[in-house]
Design a protein around this motif. Sequence first.
Motif, PDB file in Angstrom:
ATOM      1  N   LYS A  90       1.508  -5.692  43.738  1.00 43.21           N
ATOM      2  CA  LYS A  90       0.581  -6.210  42.734  1.00 43.21           C
ATOM      3  C   LYS A  90      -0.856  -5.800  43.022  1.00 43.21           C
ATOM      4  CE  LYS A  90      -0.511 -10.571  43.050  1.00 43.21           C
ATOM      5  NZ  LYS A  90      -0.445 -12.052  43.013  1.00 43.21           N
ATOM      6  N   LYS A  91      -1.218  -5.709  44.295  1.00 40.28           N
ATOM      7  CA  LYS A  91      -2.609  -5.420  44.652  1.00 40.28           C
ATOM      8  C   LYS A  91      -3.059  -4.051  44.166  1.00 40.28           C
ATOM      9  CE  LYS A  91      -3.738  -4.094  48.768  1.00 40.28           C
ATOM     10  NZ  LYS A  91      -3.988  -3.966  50.223  1.00 40.28           N
ATOM     11  N   PHE A  92      -2.103  -3.133  43.902  1.00 36.87           N
ATOM     12  CA  PHE A  92      -2.470  -1.811  43.409  1.00 36.87           C
ATOM     13  C   PHE A  92      -2.521  -1.771  41.884  1.00 36.87           C
ATOM     14  CE2 PHE A  92      -0.283  -1.224  47.490  1.00 36.87           C
ATOM     15  CZ  PHE A  92      -1.288  -0.584  48.202  1.00 36.87           C
ATOM     16  N   LEU A  93      -1.631  -2.498  41.229  1.00 41.95           N
ATOM     17  CA  LEU A  93      -1.610  -2.509  39.767  1.00 41.95           C
ATOM     18  C   LEU A  93      -2.593  -3.509  39.178  1.00 41.95           C
ATOM     19  CD1 LEU A  93       2.269  -2.378  39.246  1.00 41.95           C
ATOM     20  CD2 LEU A  93       0.645  -0.480  39.039  1.00 41.95           C
ATOM     21  N   PHE A  94      -2.840  -4.600  39.894  1.00 43.48           N
ATOM     22  CA  PHE A  94      -3.737  -5.667  39.447  1.00 43.48           C
ATOM     23  C   PHE A  94      -4.645  -5.995  40.624  1.00 43.48           C
ATOM     24  CE2 PHE A  94      -4.473 -10.254  38.297  1.00 43.48           C
ATOM     25  CZ  PHE A  94      -5.101 -10.022  37.082  1.00 43.48           C
ATOM     26  N   PRO A  95      -5.696  -5.177  40.847  1.00 44.30           N
ATOM     27  CA  PRO A  95      -6.494  -5.271  42.074  1.00 44.30           C
ATOM     28  C   PRO A  95      -7.112  -6.651  42.294  1.00 44.30           C
ATOM     29  CG  PRO A  95      -7.010  -3.255  40.868  1.00 44.30           C
ATOM     30  CD  PRO A  95      -6.159  -4.087  39.963  1.00 44.30           C
ATOM     31  N   THR A  96      -7.357  -6.954  43.553  1.00 48.84           N
ATOM     32  CA  THR A  96      -7.939  -8.249  43.906  1.00 48.84           C
ATOM     33  C   THR A  96      -9.321  -8.439  43.308  1.00 48.84           C
ATOM     34  OG1 THR A  96      -8.806  -7.307  45.966  1.00 48.84           O
ATOM     35  CG2 THR A  96      -6.642  -8.350  46.062  1.00 48.84           C
ATOM     36  N   SER A  97     -10.039  -7.357  43.070  1.00 50.97           N
ATOM     37  CA  SER A  97     -11.373  -7.422  42.470  1.00 50.97           C
ATOM     38  C   SER A  97     -11.576  -6.190  41.598  1.00 50.97           C
ATOM     39  CB  SER A  97     -12.454  -7.478  43.558  1.00 50.97           C
ATOM     40  OG  SER A  97     -13.745  -7.522  42.990  1.00 50.97           O
ATOM     41  N   GLU A  98     -12.104  -6.407  40.392  1.00 50.10           N
ATOM     42  CA  GLU A  98     -12.257  -5.288  39.461  1.00 50.10           C
ATOM     43  C   GLU A  98     -13.412  -5.565  38.501  1.00 50.10           C
ATOM     44  OE1 GLU A  98      -9.351  -2.353  36.943  1.00 50.10           O
ATOM     45  OE2 GLU A  98      -8.701  -4.419  37.272  1.00 50.10           O
ATOM     46  N   THR A  99     -14.272  -4.567  38.306  1.00 45.57           N
ATOM     47  CA  THR A  99     -15.395  -4.700  37.377  1.00 45.57           C
ATOM     48  C   THR A  99     -14.889  -4.537  35.944  1.00 45.57           C
ATOM     49  OG1 THR A  99     -16.981  -3.847  38.989  1.00 45.57           O
ATOM     50  CG2 THR A  99     -17.626  -3.764  36.675  1.00 45.57           C
ATOM     51  N   LEU A 100     -15.201  -5.520  35.096  1.00 42.48           N
ATOM     52  CA  LEU A 100     -14.758  -5.481  33.704  1.00 42.48           C
ATOM     53  C   LEU A 100     -15.792  -4.794  32.803  1.00 42.48           C
ATOM     54  CD1 LEU A 100     -13.243  -9.064  33.327  1.00 42.48           C
ATOM     55  CD2 LEU A 100     -12.098  -6.934  33.960  1.00 42.48           C
ATOM     56  N   CYS A 113     -24.444  -1.524  27.550  1.00 41.98           N
ATOM     57  CA  CYS A 113     -23.345  -2.281  28.143  1.00 41.98           C
ATOM     58  C   CYS A 113     -22.054  -1.507  27.913  1.00 41.98           C
ATOM     59  CB  CYS A 113     -23.245  -3.669  27.510  1.00 41.98           C
ATOM     60  SG  CYS A 113     -21.963  -4.721  28.221  1.00 41.98           S
ATOM     61  N   ALA A 114     -21.291  -1.305  28.960  1.00 31.93           N
ATOM     62  CA  ALA A 114     -20.061  -0.529  28.833  1.00 31.93           C
ATOM     63  C   ALA A 114     -19.057  -0.956  29.888  1.00 31.93           C
ATOM     64  CB  ALA A 114     -20.352   0.961  28.966  1.00 31.93           C
ATOM     65  N   ALA A 115     -17.791  -0.773  29.568  1.00 34.81           N
ATOM     66  CA  ALA A 115     -16.719  -1.013  30.532  1.00 34.81           C
ATOM     67  C   ALA A 115     -16.466   0.260  31.321  1.00 34.81           C
ATOM     68  CB  ALA A 115     -15.442  -1.433  29.804  1.00 34.81           C
ATOM     69  N   PRO A 116     -16.013   0.154  32.554  1.00 31.84           N
ATOM     70  CA  PRO A 116     -15.671   1.352  33.329  1.00 31.84           C
ATOM     71  C   PRO A 116     -14.593   2.164  32.618  1.00 31.84           C
ATOM     72  CG  PRO A 116     -15.720  -0.596  34.738  1.00 31.84           C
ATOM     73  CD  PRO A 116     -15.799  -1.086  33.327  1.00 31.84           C
ATOM     74  N   SER A 117     -14.529   3.427  32.931  1.00 34.42           N
ATOM     75  CA  SER A 117     -13.510   4.284  32.340  1.00 34.42           C
ATOM     76  C   SER A 117     -12.116   3.776  32.727  1.00 34.42           C
ATOM     77  CB  SER A 117     -13.678   5.728  32.828  1.00 34.42           C
ATOM     78  OG  SER A 117     -14.956   6.233  32.464  1.00 34.42           O
ATOM     79  N   PRO A 118     -11.117   4.004  31.888  1.00 34.22           N
ATOM     80  CA  PRO A 118      -9.754   3.579  32.225  1.00 34.22           C
ATOM     81  C   PRO A 118      -9.308   4.201  33.537  1.00 34.22           C
ATOM     82  CG  PRO A 118      -9.895   4.260  29.918  1.00 34.22           C
ATOM     83  CD  PRO A 118     -11.200   4.641  30.560  1.00 34.22           C
ATOM     84  N   PRO A 119      -8.518   3.486  34.327  1.00 35.80           N
ATOM     85  CA  PRO A 119      -8.051   4.035  35.606  1.00 35.80           C
ATOM     86  C   PRO A 119      -7.284   5.339  35.386  1.00 35.80           C
ATOM     87  CG  PRO A 119      -7.520   1.699  35.412  1.00 35.80           C
ATOM     88  CD  PRO A 119      -7.983   2.137  34.067  1.00 35.80           C
ATOM     89  N   SER A 120      -7.591   6.329  36.218  1.00 36.42           N
ATOM     90  CA  SER A 120      -6.914   7.621  36.098  1.00 36.42           C
ATOM     91  C   SER A 120      -5.967   7.893  37.264  1.00 36.42           C
ATOM     92  CB  SER A 120      -7.950   8.751  36.023  1.00 36.42           C
ATOM     93  OG  SER A 120      -8.788   8.754  37.182  1.00 36.42           O
TER      94      SER A 120
END
Length: 385
Positions: A90-100, A113-120
């Motif tokens: 889970k820690k890789f698919l749903f990280p413990t901390s993530e900037t929205l 204001c912008a969201a980070p790019s989708p994970p690649s």
Amino acid sequence: MSTMDRADCDDGTAVITVEGLHGLIDALRSEGYRVIGPTLRDDAIVYDDIAGPDDLPRGWTDRQQAGRYALVRRSDDALFGYNVSPHSWKKFLFPTSETLWRAERGDDGTMTCAAPSPPSEKFAFVGMRACELHAVSIQDRVLCEGDHADERYASRRKSAFLIAVNCGQAGGTCFCASMGTGPRAEGGFDLALTELIGGGAHRFLIETGSAAGTRILAYLPKESASASDIAAAAAVSENAAEQMGRSLETDGLKDLLQDNLDHPRWADVADRCLTCGNCTMVCPTCFCSTVEDHTDLEGKSAECIRKWDSCFTLDFSFIHGGGVRASARSRYRQWMTHKLANWIDQFGTSGCVGCGRCITWCPTGIDLTEEAAAIRATPMEAGSS
């Protein structure tokens, strides 16, 4: 292609050696996957980056009991001869901390204001147990389905390549057989391995579960699986099923817990519970999170960060006027009844896969199978309080 949207493919079964396993990892790395698997670190078997079989916990196993974990040498060179890691995939698919999202104020006063790019980043997980595959499918149901899917989780999940390893042993806190989630992986994988050691040979029966798995297998040096290979692999899973360290009677469990919210056992467990949240942090299906807003001292930037949270923290149920669940009794009851009962109402399945992590990593050794059995042994009469 991932197991989330796999195409129909022919079943495939073969046998590879340790060198073939090396080739599998190399093939995944050459296709741009970040390969994650079990490795030794900090006196535990944890999931981390691996480059080949030499990074795997060769000849090591773990001994797990309520509140106890220890590494022990095996009598052979098994690469996957352990139970489950202290943390989950889970820690890789749903990280413990993530900037929205992040906001910046320019020198001219304009705000962006912008969201980070989708994970690649593409993950390939090597060594997933059957219970862990079920846990990922539960997380998929929570985070990928419905009207409010988590796009970042879905992006990582869609590109993930899942390699299962069928369990050859069960740990002291395992009860996947009770939950119908193991010890043999029946689906949800791209490739599945069963480690076969004996007679001076060290081989792996490898099975395909998706078109992507079939394509990768075509790159590997392999032999056709014989009837004896298939029988030996089946015996490995049967051996693990007979070694379960715990069991949980699931018949009627949902109604039992929902009808016993005032059972005195909740107070008993509260006397032992530290409300530390360890059980939720190691659980492969818990998905609770909170958000925090951060700004810099100059007021030029701000960001919203999502972090894992737990129903055991006092602030988790905070609303205007205070927390809804102020006592350890109410918080443990919330966790256990949600996991084993209310989850079924929400998502159509239990939230528990029987991995036993919550039992192993509870500092006071609280065992939810023991708690459920205690309530079942002395249920309250209808209408009593």
